[in-house]
Design a protein around this motif. Structure first.
Motif, short mmCIF file in Angstrom:
data_model
loop_
_atom_site.label_atom_id
_atom_site.label_comp_id
_atom_site.label_asym_id
_atom_site.label_seq_id
_atom_site.Cartn_x
_atom_site.Cartn_y
_atom_site.Cartn_z
N ASN A 30 0.83 -1.21 0.00
CA ASN A 30 0.00 0.00 0.00
C ASN A 30 0.86 1.25 0.00
OD1 ASN A 30 -2.70 -0.57 -0.23
ND2 ASN A 30 -3.01 -0.80 1.96
N GLY A 31 1.88 1.27 0.83
CA GLY A 31 2.77 2.43 0.90
C GLY A 31 3.45 2.71 -0.42
N LEU A 35 2.83 6.06 -2.64
CA LEU A 35 3.97 6.93 -2.97
C LEU A 35 4.11 7.12 -4.48
CD1 LEU A 35 6.70 5.82 -0.41
CD2 LEU A 35 5.48 8.00 -0.49
N VAL A 36 3.94 6.05 -5.22
CA VAL A 36 4.04 6.16 -6.68
C VAL A 36 2.93 7.06 -7.23
CG1 VAL A 36 3.80 4.86 -8.85
CG2 VAL A 36 5.30 4.00 -7.03
N LEU A 37 1.70 6.84 -6.78
CA LEU A 37 0.58 7.65 -7.28
C LEU A 37 0.75 9.12 -6.92
CD1 LEU A 37 -2.49 5.31 -6.67
CD2 LEU A 37 -1.51 5.99 -8.87
N LYS A 45 1.47 17.13 -12.17
CA LYS A 45 0.39 18.05 -11.82
C LYS A 45 -0.93 17.64 -12.49
CE LYS A 45 3.31 22.09 -10.98
NZ LYS A 45 4.52 21.47 -10.69
N SER A 46 -1.11 16.32 -12.54
CA SER A 46 -2.28 15.74 -13.20
C SER A 46 -3.43 15.54 -12.21
CB SER A 46 -1.90 14.39 -13.82
OG SER A 46 -3.05 13.70 -14.23
N THR A 47 -4.53 16.18 -12.48
CA THR A 47 -5.72 16.02 -11.65
C THR A 47 -6.21 14.57 -11.73
OG1 THR A 47 -6.33 18.30 -12.06
CG2 THR A 47 -8.05 16.87 -11.21
N LEU A 52 -7.22 9.28 -9.23
CA LEU A 52 -6.88 7.86 -9.14
C LEU A 52 -6.36 7.53 -7.74
CD1 LEU A 52 -6.58 5.13 -10.54
CD2 LEU A 52 -4.29 5.86 -11.27
N TYR A 53 -5.53 8.39 -7.19
CA TYR A 53 -5.02 8.21 -5.82
C TYR A 53 -6.17 8.16 -4.82
CZ TYR A 53 -3.34 9.86 -1.28
OH TYR A 53 -3.12 10.01 0.05
N ALA A 54 -7.09 9.12 -4.91
CA ALA A 54 -8.24 9.16 -4.00
C ALA A 54 -9.11 7.92 -4.16
CB ALA A 54 -9.06 10.43 -4.24
N ALA A 55 -9.32 7.48 -5.40
CA ALA A 55 -10.11 6.27 -5.65
C ALA A 55 -9.43 5.04 -5.05
CB ALA A 55 -10.33 6.09 -7.15
N TYR A 56 -8.10 4.98 -5.17
CA TYR A 56 -7.36 3.86 -4.61
C TYR A 56 -7.51 3.82 -3.09
CZ TYR A 56 -3.67 0.78 -3.10
OH TYR A 56 -2.99 -0.23 -2.48
N ILE A 57 -7.35 4.98 -2.46
CA ILE A 57 -7.48 5.05 -1.00
C ILE A 57 -8.87 4.59 -0.57
CG2 ILE A 57 -7.56 6.64 0.98
CD1 ILE A 57 -4.73 6.00 -0.02
#
Length: 129
Positions: A30-31, A35-37, A45-47, A52-57
């Protein structure tokens, strides 16, 4: 990697026990993924990557809490100990210590020992110890 996929297979399971290795390998993967995302999102600076990061979390919240509860079960504690994280300063530390402790040998009220008898040489049965 199979530890990560094993946790996801038990997506909403709060029953049973989880070994330290299962918990910490899932935390490691997970870490790395987070970190990669975040690194890619910050660098580009990609929204879309932040989304995608928020969806993964959001996708791993339930399996993460389920794994934490199963890990607490392995140490002989109720899943209710999760709420100690809301105690300022010491709550997270106490929970971290619980996650580092070795699980109970043999079966407990939450199920059989996930390590089994092969970890305890000379054990007289599948869950002796």
């Amino acid at each position: 990697m199979h530890y990560y996929t094993d946790v996801l297979k038990k997506y909403g399971s709060f029953q049973g026990r989880a070994r330290r290795r299962e918990y910490w390998m899932f935390a490691l993967f997970n870490g790395i993924i987070v970190l990669v995302l975040v690194g890619l999102a910050a660098a580009t600076k990609s929204t879309a990557l932040y989304v995608l990061y928020a969806a993964y979390i959001l996708a791993v919240v339930i399996p993460s809490v389920g794994l934490l509860v199963r890990r607490l079960h392995d140490t002989g504690r109720s899943g209710g100990w999760f709420f100690i994280t809301f105690v300022p300063f010491v709550g997270g530390l106490v929970l971290f210590i619980f996650m580092v402790l070795e699980g109970n040998r043999g079966p407990n009220e939450y199920g059989p020992d996930p390590k089994g008898a092969d970890v305890y040489p000379g054990a007289a049965g599948p869950y002796a110890g």
